[in-house]
Every structure is written in C-alpha cells, then in structure tokens.
Write an enzyme that holds these catalytic residues in place. Structure first.
Site, PDB file in Angstrom:
ATOM      1  N   CYS B 162     -14.863 -10.684   6.511  1.00  0.00           N
ATOM      2  CA  CYS B 162     -13.907 -10.178   6.198  1.00  0.00           C
ATOM      3  C   CYS B 162     -13.316  -9.510   4.744  1.00  0.00           C
ATOM      4  CB  CYS B 162     -12.449 -10.973   6.668  1.00  0.00           C
ATOM      5  SG  CYS B 162     -12.771 -11.558   8.551  1.00  0.00           S
ATOM      6  N   HIS B 293      -5.026  -9.923   0.186  1.00  0.00           N
ATOM      7  CA  HIS B 293      -5.837 -10.212   1.472  1.00  0.00           C
ATOM      8  C   HIS B 293      -4.787 -10.783   2.432  1.00  0.00           C
ATOM      9  CE1 HIS B 293      -9.357 -11.253   4.156  1.00  0.00           C
ATOM     10  NE2 HIS B 293      -8.712 -12.440   4.222  1.00  0.00           N
ATOM     11  N   GLU B 304      -3.699 -18.026  -1.497  1.00  0.00           N
ATOM     12  CA  GLU B 304      -3.676 -16.921  -2.249  1.00  0.00           C
ATOM     13  C   GLU B 304      -2.631 -16.888  -3.388  1.00  0.00           C
ATOM     14  OE1 GLU B 304      -3.803 -13.214   0.078  1.00  0.00           O
ATOM     15  OE2 GLU B 304      -4.554 -12.142  -1.478  1.00  0.00           O
ATOM     16  N   LYS B 323      -1.833  -5.880   6.037  1.00  0.00           N
ATOM     17  CA  LYS B 323      -2.058  -6.425   7.460  1.00  0.00           C
ATOM     18  C   LYS B 323      -0.919  -6.481   8.367  1.00  0.00           C
ATOM     19  CE  LYS B 323      -6.393  -8.706   5.959  1.00  0.00           C
ATOM     20  NZ  LYS B 323      -6.655  -8.437   4.593  1.00  0.00           N
ATOM     21  N   HIS B 328      -5.343  -7.569  11.028  1.00  0.00           N
ATOM     22  CA  HIS B 328      -6.592  -7.913  10.373  1.00  0.00           C
ATOM     23  C   HIS B 328      -7.738  -7.202  11.032  1.00  0.00           C
ATOM     24  CE1 HIS B 328      -9.546  -9.704   8.106  1.00  0.00           C
ATOM     25  NE2 HIS B 328      -9.003 -10.776   7.979  1.00  0.00           N
ATOM     26  N   PHE B 388     -14.634 -15.633   5.868  1.00  0.00           N
ATOM     27  CA  PHE B 388     -15.278 -16.878   6.419  1.00  0.00           C
ATOM     28  C   PHE B 388     -16.558 -16.715   5.494  1.00  0.00           C
ATOM     29  CE2 PHE B 388     -14.024 -17.454  11.173  1.00  0.00           C
ATOM     30  CZ  PHE B 388     -12.799 -17.549  11.030  1.00  0.00           C
TER      31      PHE B 388
END
Lengths: 363, 401, 84
Positions: B162, B293, B304, B323, B328, B388
C-alpha cells in the site's frame, strides 16, 4: 570502473543448496536434462508427478517452529536464502546498523498459491469473511521481503519487484540505485519463486516449461573494502522496452548490452561469457550478445535443468556465473553479460565480474 | 542531479476521471464510496467500496487492447494516458524514446486471480483459462503503460503493497534526477477484490460505509481501486517545451519497520519522515501540509499522528486523508496522495478529510482539515504511504521556485 | 458433554497451534502477548477456531478479555453455556 561488490550468495534450487551445485555437470552441461524429484508427497493435485522442486525443503527443520508455521513456501525459501547469503558474506547482524541494511526481492505475483487459496476460502466457507487473519499478509506480494526483514531485522529500504523472468535484474537495478542514493550501505538482493499446484498448473496450461522452484539472494556492499573479500561485482544493469511498432526486442536488447558495456567503460573483447534467458533451441538473446561482442563467447546458462524458475531465473544465472569463477574454470576477474526478456517486450542486461578466490586477487 | 517537476496528472478514481474531475471532487469533498458491484458482496456484513464504476478503458486507451490486459493494467495505462495528455506531451513524440514507467501495486491483477479461482472451483485447476493466466503477471502493469504510450525506457512494477505508489514515484524521481530519463510515468494501480475485502473485514479493519480518518469514532478502511499516474519530468526539459508545472519533486524516503507485517510502527514511520526530509533537503518546519496515509483504522491514524508529533513537535502542519473520499486504493493510494499534493501546491488549497465529526482526544495536535477544502499557500508538502510488510515510503513535493 | 477439564485442554491445543507452541508450553495464566508473542491477528484466529469448533459466536469485542488461557475458557464458557 569499479562496480558494486557482491560479498555473499545464498541459493536453493532443485539442484541442491549452494552455488557449487549449479556448476555441477548434471546441471551446467549444455543440454543437461531437467533435475526432477517426486512431488506427489508435497501436494495432491498436480499436473505431473515429478518437478524441479526443492526436495525435502522443510522450513520447520531449518528455522524452527516458532514464527514459521504460517509461512508460505516462497516466504520460507526467501528467509532461508537470505540467511545463507548473510553467512556467506560474513555479515555480522549483531554489529551492523539495521537501518542501513536493505532487502530487494523479485517475484512474479508473490505467492500465487497463498493468494488463490485465500480467495478460494471466501467462496467455500459458510461466510465469505471466515478467512484466517494470520494468513492475510501472505496474500500481498511483498510478504517474503517483509517477513525476511522481520526475521533478520533489516530496517533499511525494502522493496519487492514484480518482474517475472526479468525480476532479478530489475531488482538488482533498483538495489544499485538505492545504494547509490544512500538509502542503505548493504542490500540483500534476490528473487524467489515457489513450487505449488497453482504454479505448476499455470505453467502447464499456459504452455510454458514445467514450473521449477528457486531462491537466490546476494549481498551487495557498497563500502566493501577494495581489497576485502568479494565473490564478484556488478558493473552495470540496463533495461528497455520494445513496444508494438517500436524498435524490435533484439534491437532493444542489443542497445541494453551496449549501454551496459559503455557504462562500465569496458570494451567488448573483455567480456568472456554470457548467461542468457534463451531456452534450448533459442538464440534470440545470445545472438544479440554476440552481435555486440563481435564474437562467440562461452554460454553459462542452466538451460532446462531447473525448470522454469520465473522470477528467480536470472538470480540463479548469476549464482551459476559466480560459481564458475569460485569453483569452476572461469577466469579470475572475468566478465559476463547476463540477459533476459519478458513476454511483453521488456528486456534487461547486466555486466558482472567474478572473482576466483573471494577477492584475494584483484586486477 | 537534475531538478524534477510534475507536469502531468492522471487520476482514474471513484471521485473523478481526469485531473479536472478529480480536482473538483477534492475541492467538493466528494465521496466515491458506493455499494459493491464488481463481486458478489451479499455474504459480507459490509458491502461498500470505492469502485471506479465510470471507468471505460476503451474510452481512454488508444493503443492497448483492453481484452488482452487485466483491470489493474488497464487502470494504470489509462491513468498514464491521461497524465501524458494533461502534460501536453505529443503522443508518440520523440520524448517516448528512453522514457519509462514505474507502477506500484498491492495485488496486481487480483481480479484475474479471482477469475482463476472461480474456474478452479468449477472445473479443477485444469479448468483455468490459459488466456487469463497470460494476463496474471503483475509486471504487466508497467508494461501496459509502456505499450499504451510507446515508451522504450525502463518499465518497472514495484509490489510494495500500500505504499507502492510512493515507491514508484521515488524511484522514477531518481531516474530523472540522475539523468537516466527525461520523462518518467510513475504512480500506482489496483482493483477491488473479494479476498482483500474479506481479509480486512476479518482483521476488524473494514468499516461499513464511511471512512473517517482521525475521527474519534473511526472504525476502519473501505477497500477501493483506481489508477493514479504522474508525469515526472526533467525541469529543463519541461521548461524547454513550455510545460505547465504543478510542483517540484523534492525527494523521498523509504525504510522498513521489520517488526510486524500488519501493525504500523511509530518510531519507524518517524524515521522514514526524517529520511524523506533529509533526502529532500528540507526541515520539518518547512512543511505546510501532510497528505496522510490516514487509512481510518484506529491503529494507523494514531500511530501516524504520533509519528508526526515526534518529528514536528508542536508545529505539526494540517494533515488530511483523501482516503475519506476514495477509500483505500491500495497500491494506487500514495499515487493519488501525490496527485492531491501536487494539486494542493498548484491550486493553493488543502484537500479535506470528510466524514469527520469528533476530535480524537488522543491526538489534539492533528488538524485534519475537516470536511471542507481550505484555501492555503502550500510551499512544501509531504505525502505519506505505509504498507503491510512495514514498507514505509514518503514523497516530498514543493512549489516551483 | 465433555468435562470442564476436557474443554480447557481442547482450548489449550487450539491456542498452542495458533501461537506455534506445544500445548504443555501454554500455562493457564500465561499472557498471550507478553509471554507468547501473540498479536491481534493470532488472537482473532484463536477466536475464529473456537467459534468453528464449538459453533458459538463470540463478538470481537471480547478479544480484550481473552489474554490468557483461563480467560479464554471463561469467555467461551459464558457464550457456549458450559457452566449451566
């Protein structure tokens, strides 16, 4: 010009563990038949009972049970190959700064077995979401590099390159750039491809060669001392694409080889060998190399002996080239061109040097 | 090192296809979330996603034959075609010689994988369609771009999940800055798929229909898809042809948590920000805006925000998450973040975090630009991408000096 | 119906398998996260296997409680009606 030193190599193939197995006549001889093992004990639903898989690979026996029982084969193979490479390089992970060690791995689709199995679960369970959360990370293509980073504590740049047959040289290019730009001092770079029913059937149905299995990882160390031990060095990696209606694949590959030589400031007559992606009976890549070099040179491929190792093909080729210098007849400090071409018009070339005795001689 | 500028933007998104529509969506705080149609979601308690339902590949693509390529490749190629058009680059012009494409992705041709799974369930492995198998390799995302545009330079697919869009932009930036190429197409693409929807649901990380990053009541992501590609160009090359410049690429940072495959790591993310700032040659106080993110999971947004606090202290700039609008989009996510960042700089506004109602007392220093776009001068902006595997990647953009 | 001890041992096996341990390594009060390096993914999988095995539905909100084997037993017993 001086290239980036390769200080270690870890490789697992159907031929066995370690680079020396790749230089053995049963694998290295031109026209050597495929090394195949009985794989019926590994999986039930396979197109053929034998394959060029890594016989007896047992992650629990190698790495222990804790933290490994949910690994797919690709991840486990990558971790084991990284471990071999680290040991071969004498890289001391206790004292090295983990933030300065990176990892770049090549793949085709990640673990197709993990991904298809996971997707299948959403269709066969009572409810589509009754999937195993622990296996979810196995469905991302960077699973092997992420898990290997966790296993060894590599906190530097960590990348996964999806490049199919070109994945390793593309990874090598990525790694060389990352070293050049200071994102790491040491980068492990390699490629891994697992043998699963999905991979075996995909190869079978697509009319490709039978699926093989391999993992090969190399340690690149930008700051290795010039007189320190090294297996070889990477002088240049180039790449190009041949779109429909554009320059031909042969022209593009020829251009890649020429650029690699120019970048390394090496003349064609210094190159002593090539390792191409040509299959037995094919000459497209070797013709391109021969055109640039202006003469025939030794061909160090592994031919058909290890099956189609897809993303790991070129990594195995580099391991084989280095093995020829380390334990075979290839001349100390000799230069080899490695090439590859993909299905859609992409090509790559690399120029590497191999040392005989881990760098005690230097020209 | 040459300076590198952004001269073209190609968003194929659920809030708009093409830069004008996408910019309108960002300014209006539009939501691209809708009931899932690309797979049968009836068995899931949560049935919404950010699908790009208006995407008609044949309406955008000129050279690529859509039937020979998977959806993610189509999204990547269409986004690249739009970006080149936006950049005013002559199709098939001499710039294509040596120009390249770097595309990031999480799941590659995931819909092809799911087609093969359906065939396997119906007829066994032997029932898998060879044509589908040929569309499977993830490397084809970058090749689709090169084929569509006739590029002869490097074509590279980075599969760092991602944050892959930022990985791609970072590498392409190096290619241009280092003189390897004058023009690179860079970004990301992914398709909505059933297994990711199931996996995120199973992790308890999937929300029902509103993604609410940085809100006290946030409860997860929405899966989504799209293609997001930028034209990165040597600044002199761009100037010589009188190109419009959105922003300059200042640099990037990459590192790895090496701790957990799924859980983000505050210290590691903070370290990645410092690497990015160092690479870009800027200080934290120079940053006017952070494109987060911001997935909308309780864990990501808190980690974050804390990493931002670590690096920026009391001076954290506004940080918003697109997002909230797109969901996402996985490998495309930081590509969209980069497009939004470039637009923020060029157009002088901050994209909002929509669906935001309640401040999180755990992160009082966060200004998420709630619900409404805000006029602002943005000189330096930071675009976060985490993934990930602990693959963090952050790109830095600046106003043209 | 199995005895409580039988259930406890079954749960011990499920937990051990997901946490990659031998059953005898899982102590009744051993903290999954602190002592056995469990994470949220493994916790969810333990819950999932229990739900499948005993045909019960246990909300994920109970995961916070289920920090060790004894606590898992108590939660499952409550939802499966073992104590009744």
């Amino acid at each position: 010009m001086t290239g980036v030193p390769i200080t270690g190599c870890g490789v697992l193939t159907a031929a066995g563990e370690g680079p020396a197995a790749l230089a053995a006549p049963a694998v290295a001889a031109a026209g050597a038949p495929a090394v195949r093992v009985d794989v019926t004990g590994l999986y039930e639903d396979l197109p053929r009972p034998t394959a060029s898989a890594i016989a007896g690979f047992d992650v629990r026996a190698t790495l222990g049970r804790k933290g490994t029982s949910f690994f797919d084969r690709a991840t486990a193979l990558a971790i084991v190959a990284c471990g071999h490479a680290v040991r071969d390089a004498g890289l001391d992970l206790e004292t090295a700064d983990p933030a300065r060690i990176g990892l770049v791995l090549g793949t085709t689709t990640g673990s197709l077995g993990s991904t298809m199995d996971y997707s299948r679960e959403t269709l066969v369970q009572d409810r589509p979401y009754l999937v195993n959360p622990v296996l979810f990370p196995n469905t991302v293509m960077n699973c092997a590099s992420g898990q290997a980073a966790i296993w060894y504590g590599f906190k530097g740049v960590n990348a996964t390159v999806a490049g199919g047959p070109l994945a390793f040289l593309q990874s090598l290019r990525y790694a060389m750039n990352a070293l050049d730009r200071g994102f790491a001092d040491t980068i492990l770079v390699g490629a891994v491809e697992e043998f699963t029913p999905q991979a075996a059937w995909a190869a079978e149905l697509a009319g490709a060669r039978p699926a093989g299995e391999a993992a090969a990882v190399f340690v690149l160390d930008r700051h290795a001392r010039a007189d320190g031990p090294a297996l070889g060095e990477v002088l240049a990696v180039t790449t190009g694409f041949s779109p429909t209606g554009g320059p031909s694949v042969t022209e593009t590959l020829t251009g890649c080889v020429r650029r690699a030589l120019a970048r390394a400031n090496v003349s064609a007559d210094e190159v002593g060998a090539m390792a191409t992606g040509d299959l037995p009976g094919e000459t497209a890549e070797s013709d391109a190399v021969t055109t640039v070099l202006g003469r025939q040179v030794a061909h160090l491929g592994v031919g058909d002996a290890l099956g189609d190792c897809r993303a790991a093909t070129q990594a195995v080729a580099l391991a084989r080239v280095l093995a020829e210098h380390r334990c075979g007849d290839a001349p100390d400090g000799g230069l080899t061109v490695i090439t590859g071409r993909g299905a859609d018009g992409a090509v790559t070339a690399a120029l590497v040097r191999g040392w005989r005795d881990a760098g005690t001689h230097r020209g | 090192m040459s300076r590198v500028v952004v001269t073209g933007l190609g968003p194929v998104s659920s809030i708009g296809i093409g830069v004008t529509a996408f910019l309108g969506g960002l300014r209006a705080g539009r939501s691209g979330v809708s009931p899932i149609e690309s797979f049968d979601a009836s068995g899931f308690p949560h049935r919404h996603a950010g699908e790009t339902k208006d995407f008609r590949p044949e309406a955008v693509l000129r050279r690529l034959k859509p039937e020979a390529w998977g959806r993610s490749s189509q999204l990547a190629a269409a986004a690249a075609r739009l970006a080149v058009r936006d950049a005013g680059l002559d199709p098939g012009g001499s710039w294509t010689g040596g120009a390249g494409a770097v595309i990031g992705t999480t799941s590659g041709e995931s819909q092809v994988v799911e087609l093969l799974v359906a065939q396997q369930l119906a007829d066994g492995f032997a029932g898998m369609d060879p044509e589908a198998i040929r569309r499977l390799p993830a490397e084809r995302l970058a090749y689709a771009v090169a084929e569509e545009l006739g590029l002869t330079g490097e074509a590279l697919t980075l599969a760092t999940a991602c944050s892959a869009g930022n990985y791609a932009i970072g590498y392409a930036y190096d290619c241009v800055a280092g003189g390897e190429a004058d023009v690179m197409l860079a970004g990301g693409a992914d398709s909505v798929c059933r297994w990711a929807h199931a996996g995120f649901y199973r992790l308890g990380a999937l929300t029902e229909r509103e993604c609410r990053p940085f809100d006290a009541g946030r409860s997860g992501i929405l899966t989504a898809e799209g293609g997001a590609v930028l034209v990165l160009e040597n600044a002199d090359h761009a100037a010589a042809r009188g190109a419009r410049v959105y922003a300059e690429v200042l640099g990037y940072g990459v590192n790895c948590d090496a701790g957990h495959m799924v859980a983000p790591d505050e210290d590691s993310i903070a370290a990645c920000m410092r690497i990015a700032h160092g690479n870009a040659g800027i200080r934290p106080q120079d940053v006017d805006y952070i494109s987060a993110h911001g997935t909308g999971t309780p864990a990501n947004d808190l980690v974050e925000a804390r990493a931002v606090r670590q690096v920026f202290g009391d001076g954290a700039p506004p940080i918003s998450s697109i997002k909230s609008m797109l969901g996402h989009t996985m490998g495309a996510a930081s590509g969209f973040g980069a497009i939004a960042t470039a637009l923020a700089i060029a157009e002088g506004f901050l994209p909002p975090t929509i669906n935001w109602t309640t401040p999180d007392p755990g992160m009082p220093w966060v200004d998420p630009v709630p619900n409404t776009a805000r006029p602002a001068e943005v000189r330096v902006a930071q675009n976060n991408g985490f993934a990930f595997g602990g693959n963090n990647a952050i790109t830095m953009f600046g106003a043209v000096r | 119906m199995s005895q409580p001890a039988g259930h406890l041992e079954e749960l011990r096996e499920i937990v051990a398998e997901v946490l990659e341990l031998e059953p005898e390594e899982v102590a009744d009060g051993g903290d999954f996260v602190e002592e056995y390096e469990a994470d949220s993914l493994r916790a969810i999988e333990i819950l999932a296997r229990i739900e499948k095995r005993y045909k019960v539905e246990i909300p994920q909100s109970e995961l916070n409680e289920m920090r060790n084997l004894k606590a898992v037993y108590d939660v499952v017993a409550r939802y499966a009606g073992w104590g009744e």
